[in-house]
Design an enzyme around this catalytic site. Structure first.
Site, PDB file in Angstrom:
ATOM      1  N   CYS A  10       0.935  -1.295  -0.005  1.00  0.00           N
ATOM      2  CA  CYS A  10       0.109  -0.058   0.013  1.00  0.00           C
ATOM      3  C   CYS A  10       0.893   1.370  -0.095  1.00  0.00           C
ATOM      4  O   CYS A  10       2.077   1.242  -0.505  1.00  0.00           O
ATOM      5  CB  CYS A  10      -0.788  -0.078   1.314  1.00  0.00           C
ATOM      6  N   ASN A  13       2.224   1.740   4.272  1.00  0.00           N
ATOM      7  CA  ASN A  13       2.640   0.227   5.045  1.00  0.00           C
ATOM      8  C   ASN A  13       2.515   0.278   6.607  1.00  0.00           C
ATOM      9  O   ASN A  13       3.117  -0.455   7.185  1.00  0.00           O
ATOM     10  CB  ASN A  13       4.162  -0.413   4.663  1.00  0.00           C
ATOM     11  N   CYS A  15      -1.399   0.607   7.261  1.00  0.00           N
ATOM     12  CA  CYS A  15      -2.827   0.251   7.385  1.00  0.00           C
ATOM     13  C   CYS A  15      -3.245  -0.992   6.848  1.00  0.00           C
ATOM     14  O   CYS A  15      -3.228  -1.997   7.288  1.00  0.00           O
ATOM     15  CB  CYS A  15      -3.661   1.360   7.284  1.00  0.00           C
ATOM     16  N   ARG A  16      -3.436  -0.791   5.358  1.00  0.00           N
ATOM     17  CA  ARG A  16      -4.017  -1.674   4.613  1.00  0.00           C
ATOM     18  C   ARG A  16      -2.821  -3.070   4.199  1.00  0.00           C
ATOM     19  O   ARG A  16      -3.399  -4.035   4.473  1.00  0.00           O
ATOM     20  CB  ARG A  16      -4.427  -1.130   3.050  1.00  0.00           C
ATOM     21  N   SER A  17      -1.746  -2.792   3.988  1.00  0.00           N
ATOM     22  CA  SER A  17      -0.956  -3.998   3.587  1.00  0.00           C
ATOM     23  C   SER A  17      -0.462  -4.837   4.814  1.00  0.00           C
ATOM     24  O   SER A  17      -0.321  -5.989   4.809  1.00  0.00           O
ATOM     25  CB  SER A  17       0.298  -3.383   2.725  1.00  0.00           C
TER      26      SER A  17
HETATM   27  P1  4NP Z   1      -1.768   2.613   4.213  1.00  0.00           P
HETATM   28  O1  4NP Z   1      -2.333   4.107   4.632  1.00  0.00           O
HETATM   29  O2  4NP Z   1      -1.092   3.017   2.924  1.00  0.00           O
HETATM   30  O3  4NP Z   1      -2.882   1.907   4.144  1.00  0.00           O
HETATM   31  O4  4NP Z   1      -0.619   2.024   5.309  1.00  0.00           O
HETATM   32  C1  4NP Z   1      -1.663   5.262   4.773  1.00  0.00           C
HETATM   33  C2  4NP Z   1      -1.047   5.529   6.025  1.00  0.00           C
HETATM   34  C3  4NP Z   1      -0.211   6.549   6.106  1.00  0.00           C
HETATM   35  C4  4NP Z   1      -0.412   7.387   5.038  1.00  0.00           C
HETATM   36  C5  4NP Z   1      -1.340   7.323   4.004  1.00  0.00           C
HETATM   37  C6  4NP Z   1      -1.946   6.305   3.909  1.00  0.00           C
HETATM   38  N1  4NP Z   1       0.328   8.932   5.043  1.00  0.00           N
HETATM   39  O5  4NP Z   1       0.182   9.758   4.245  1.00  0.00           O
HETATM   40  O6  4NP Z   1       1.187   9.059   6.217  1.00  0.00           O
END
Ligand code: 4NP
Length: 159
Positions: A10, A13, A15-17
């Site tokens: 994602c 790294n 939340c989703r992944s």
């Molecule tokens: P992820 O979510 O891609 O599912 O891990 C996010 C976590 C952090 C950020 C964006 C999306 N950020 O912009 O810091």
């Protein structure tokens, strides 16, 4: 059955992944495939290098019996040599991964996670970072569904 190395990717790294990694690891264990399938996750950004998953994702996961505790790391072109199946959570992740692919064989390893959905018709796994509890629950619902679909595809020899 073949051996597989599976990488969930994602943006951050956190939340989703890592959730995909934790859910898929649990399914792999239930299948008794721990010796055959290696599972990891990474983020295209590197914004959160070395961090544990977001506390909200960990909390929502724990309620469903998962432990999300991998440390964030950045996706690199080396991952194309180390992994057989690379799963992008959304289109932005997909294009950022594909941009780093050194050759056509590497590009063929990249899938959108929702390609394996069975019950849901969503076209991507939405970023929950700026959402409320509902966003995190939806991510878990979508990932559980698609991870089961991925297990089924591996069983069928379709990958
Ligand atoms: P992820 O979510 O891609 O599912 O891990 C996010 C976590 C952090 C950020 C964006 C999306 N950020 O912009 O810091």
């Amino acid at each position: 059955m073949k051996n597989y190395k599976v990488l969930f990717v994602c943006l951050g790294n956190i939340c989703r992944s890592p959730a995909g990694e934790g859910i898929f690891k649990k399914l792999v264990k239930e299948q008794g495939w721990e010796d055959k399938v290696i599972v990891d996750s990474a983020g295209t950004s590197g914004y959160h290098d070395g961090e544990l998953p977001d506390p909200r994702m960990r909390r929502h996961g724990a309620r469903r019996g998962y432990k999300f505790d991998s440390l964030s790391r950045k996706f690199t072109s080396k991952d194309f040599y180390d992994f057989d199946i690379i799963l992008a959570m959304d289109d932005s992740n997909y294009h950022n991964i594909m941009r780093l692919a050194p050759d056509l064989d590497s590009q063929k390893k990249v899938y959108r996670m929702v390609e394996f959905s069975q019950r849901f018709g969503h076209d991507h796994i939405p970023d929950p970072y700026y959402s409320g509890a509902d966003g995190f629950e939806l991510v878990l619902d979508l990932l559980e569904d698609a991870c089961e679909g991925l297990i089924d595809q591996i069983k069928k020899g379709g990958l």
